[in-house]
Design a protein around this motif. Structure first.
Motif, PDB file in Angstrom:
ATOM      1  N   ASP A   1      -2.423  -4.800   6.762  1.00 28.06           N
ATOM      2  CA  ASP A   1      -3.174  -4.447   5.548  1.00 28.06           C
ATOM      3  C   ASP A   1      -4.352  -3.539   5.871  1.00 28.06           C
ATOM      4  O   ASP A   1      -4.631  -2.569   5.148  1.00 28.06           O
ATOM      5  N   ARG A   2      -5.046  -3.835   6.975  1.00 34.01           N
ATOM      6  CA  ARG A   2      -6.212  -3.036   7.346  1.00 34.01           C
ATOM      7  C   ARG A   2      -5.800  -1.608   7.725  1.00 34.01           C
ATOM      8  O   ARG A   2      -6.469  -0.633   7.353  1.00 34.01           O
ATOM      9  N   VAL A   3      -4.688  -1.467   8.434  1.00 33.62           N
ATOM     10  CA  VAL A   3      -4.195  -0.135   8.808  1.00 33.62           C
ATOM     11  C   VAL A   3      -3.827   0.661   7.565  1.00 33.62           C
ATOM     12  O   VAL A   3      -4.166   1.848   7.431  1.00 33.62           O
ATOM     13  N   VAL A   4      -3.138   0.025   6.618  1.00 32.86           N
ATOM     14  CA  VAL A   4      -2.750   0.706   5.377  1.00 32.86           C
ATOM     15  C   VAL A   4      -3.989   1.151   4.601  1.00 32.86           C
ATOM     16  O   VAL A   4      -4.040   2.262   4.051  1.00 32.86           O
ATOM     17  N   GLN A   5      -5.002   0.292   4.555  1.00 31.56           N
ATOM     18  CA  GLN A   5      -6.244   0.646   3.859  1.00 31.56           C
ATOM     19  C   GLN A   5      -6.910   1.863   4.495  1.00 31.56           C
ATOM     20  O   GLN A   5      -7.384   2.771   3.799  1.00 31.56           O
ATOM     21  N   ILE A   6      -6.928   1.892   5.818  1.00 32.25           N
ATOM     22  CA  ILE A   6      -7.553   3.015   6.531  1.00 32.25           C
ATOM     23  C   ILE A   6      -6.795   4.309   6.253  1.00 32.25           C
ATOM     24  O   ILE A   6      -7.396   5.355   5.975  1.00 32.25           O
ATOM     25  N   LEU A   7      -5.467   4.254   6.298  1.00 29.56           N
ATOM     26  CA  LEU A   7      -4.662   5.450   6.040  1.00 29.56           C
ATOM     27  C   LEU A   7      -4.858   5.932   4.609  1.00 29.56           C
ATOM     28  O   LEU A   7      -4.958   7.142   4.344  1.00 29.56           O
ATOM     29  N   GLY A   8      -4.893   4.991   3.653  1.00 28.00           N
ATOM     30  CA  GLY A   8      -5.127   5.362   2.257  1.00 28.00           C
ATOM     31  C   GLY A   8      -6.489   5.991   2.065  1.00 28.00           C
ATOM     32  O   GLY A   8      -6.649   6.944   1.289  1.00 28.00           O
ATOM     33  N   LYS A   9      -7.469   5.480   2.775  1.00 21.86           N
ATOM     34  CA  LYS A   9      -8.835   6.008   2.697  1.00 21.86           C
ATOM     35  C   LYS A   9      -8.878   7.477   3.103  1.00 21.86           C
ATOM     36  O   LYS A   9      -9.660   8.266   2.558  1.00 21.86           O
TER      37      LYS A   9
ATOM     38  N   SER B   1       3.372   5.143   1.219  1.00 16.68           N
ATOM     39  CA  SER B   1       4.466   4.561   0.436  1.00 16.68           C
ATOM     40  C   SER B   1       5.610   4.068   1.311  1.00 16.68           C
ATOM     41  O   SER B   1       6.340   3.147   0.922  1.00 16.68           O
ATOM     42  N   ASP B   2       5.793   4.684   2.477  1.00 24.79           N
ATOM     43  CA  ASP B   2       6.900   4.279   3.339  1.00 24.79           C
ATOM     44  C   ASP B   2       6.410   3.717   4.674  1.00 24.79           C
ATOM     45  O   ASP B   2       7.126   3.719   5.671  1.00 24.79           O
ATOM     46  N   VAL B   3       5.161   3.246   4.701  1.00 22.43           N
ATOM     47  CA  VAL B   3       4.631   2.590   5.900  1.00 22.43           C
ATOM     48  C   VAL B   3       4.975   1.107   5.828  1.00 22.43           C
ATOM     49  O   VAL B   3       4.704   0.447   4.818  1.00 22.43           O
ATOM     50  N   ASN B   4       5.579   0.592   6.877  1.00 20.86           N
ATOM     51  CA  ASN B   4       6.015  -0.801   6.870  1.00 20.86           C
ATOM     52  C   ASN B   4       5.776  -1.415   8.245  1.00 20.86           C
ATOM     53  O   ASN B   4       5.278  -0.748   9.152  1.00 20.86           O
ATOM     54  N   TYR B   5       6.140  -2.682   8.390  1.00 25.54           N
ATOM     55  CA  TYR B   5       5.951  -3.330   9.689  1.00 25.54           C
ATOM     56  C   TYR B   5       7.242  -3.999  10.149  1.00 25.54           C
ATOM     57  O   TYR B   5       8.137  -4.294   9.358  1.00 25.54           O
ATOM     58  N   LYS B   6       7.315  -4.217  11.447  1.00 25.66           N
ATOM     59  CA  LYS B   6       8.442  -4.909  12.073  1.00 25.66           C
ATOM     60  C   LYS B   6       7.866  -5.885  13.090  1.00 25.66           C
ATOM     61  O   LYS B   6       7.190  -5.482  14.039  1.00 25.66           O
TER      62      LYS B   6
END
Length: 374
Positions: free
Chosen positions: A273-281, A287-292
């Motif tokens: 979640d923190r990585v996605v927030q940083i990228l969005g910032k 939209s296609d960022v996910n985790y494994k």
């Protein structure tokens, strides 16, 4: 005309003449003497070539080798001739007696004018080896044969060079045989060695069997790649299929997951979640960022799992992120956090941190990792 061209001319002559020869004497005159001449020896000069050279061994007297070749007035090569109609299989012992009787000689050749067997004394000094270090067909010479025969020319021949080259040929032949067998049917030790070089998973019998066909395919692709890159670009060869390390990793993880259950922790989800927030910032497409999640790491990727840009290890005492950034670049973007090398081939750098909150201080590094994606 160069030496290679001389040998090629001799090869043609042998092909034209051999069907008209049915005895040893004609074989010598029509096929073997021309070979000796090609090596640069004057066949009618007794200082260089002596037929029926006496090489008595022990109590056996009157032993004569067909030709002794001399350099600096010392015998350096023996040639034992047989008819072109004869198989050379059962004549090694006769040549061995001649060779063992004259310590100065280090090269013994058994030939019927078409097939040639070259012997020396690698295993025991002054005792001819049981097996030849080189066999060749004068009508079917390979590039390596031209190179080797060049060393037997009168002007270039030395005992030291002969022994060194003969030893290389013996080892090369053995290595080629071993590699050929390994490539055709990789044994367990070879597969295990390769797995350990690309992964940290526990190598079991099941893992080896799963990887064996992959290893064979990787070898085939690698050989094709080496061959294709050595050819002209004008041939427009198709690029061979390459098995990416990431694909191998996914297979490894699947095998490992069969042994251990994968449990995604709240801390790992918080990192995502923190990585996605940083990228969005920073205005990045998320939209296609996910985790494994795997038993080895928690990876964050874009579009597909092989297109990863961050891998977290939050289960160990030393939390860290694995990236594809080179070490020097990672240090510049790590804001003072410790940077070290990855294990095996898992990424290019490893950044150590204490808690998820530290990711805010690694914003520039995270964005750079995302931007590096293809």
């Amino acid at each position: 005309m160069g030496f290679k061209e001389d040998l090629q001319k001799l090869s043609v002559q042998v092909g034209e003449r051999k069907d008209y020869i049915n005895n040893e004497e004609t074989t010598k005159q029509s096929l073997i003497i021309p070979f000796v001449q090609t090596l640069g020896f004057e066949v009618f000069n007794p200082l260089e070539v002596r037929p029926e050279y006496i090489a008595d061994f022990g109590k056996k007297k009157g032993e004569k080798v067909d030709y002794a070749l001399f350099k600096d007035k010392k015998p350096v090569m023996f040639i034992e001739a047989k008819s072109v109609t004869e198989n050379l299989k059962n004549h090694d012992a006769q040549l061995s007696r001649y060779f063992n009787a004259v310590p100065e000689v280090k090269l013994a050749i058994l030939t019927n004018g078409v097939d040639y067997k070259f012997f020396t004394d690698l295993n025991s000094e002054n005792m001819m080896d049981d097996s030849p270090f080189l066999t060749l067909n004068i009508m079917d010479l390979k590039d390596s044969d031209y190179e080797t025969l060049q060393k037997f020319r009168k002007d270039e021949f030395t005992k030291e060079e002969l022994l060194n080259h003969a030893e290389e040929l013996v080892y090369m032949s053995a290595l080629r045989g071993t590699l050929r067998n390994l490539f055709k049917n990789p044994n367990d030790d070879f597969v295990r060695f390769l797995i350990k070089d690309v992964s940290e998973i526990r190598v079991t019998s099941a893992v080896i069997e799963r990887f064996r066909p992959l290893v064979k395919k990787a070898i085939s692709n690698t050989v094709l790649d080496i061959v294709s890159t050595s050819l002209s670009k004008d041939e427009h060869l198709e690029e061979p299929e390459v098995i990416e390390p990431e694909i191998l990793t996914e297979i490894q993880e699947t095998e490992n997951s069969q042994k251990r259950e994968v449990i995604t922790t709240q801390e790992e989800l918080s990192a995502y979640d923190r990585v996605v927030q940083i990228l969005g910032k920073y205005g990045k497409d998320i939209s296609d960022v996910n985790y494994k999640d795997t038993t080895i790491y928690f990876g964050i990727y874009r579009k597909n799992i092989t297109n990863w840009f961050l891998r977290f290890n939050l289960d160990s005492q030393t939390k860290h992120i694995i990236t594809k950034l080179e070490m020097d670049e990672a240090k510049l973007l790590s804001n003072g956090f410790e940077v070290g090398p990855p294990q095996k081939r898992n990424g290019n750098s490893r950044i150590y941190f204490n808690s998820i909150e530290d990711l805010e201080k690694l914003e520039n590094l995270i964005v750079k990792c995302y931007d590096q994606l293809k």
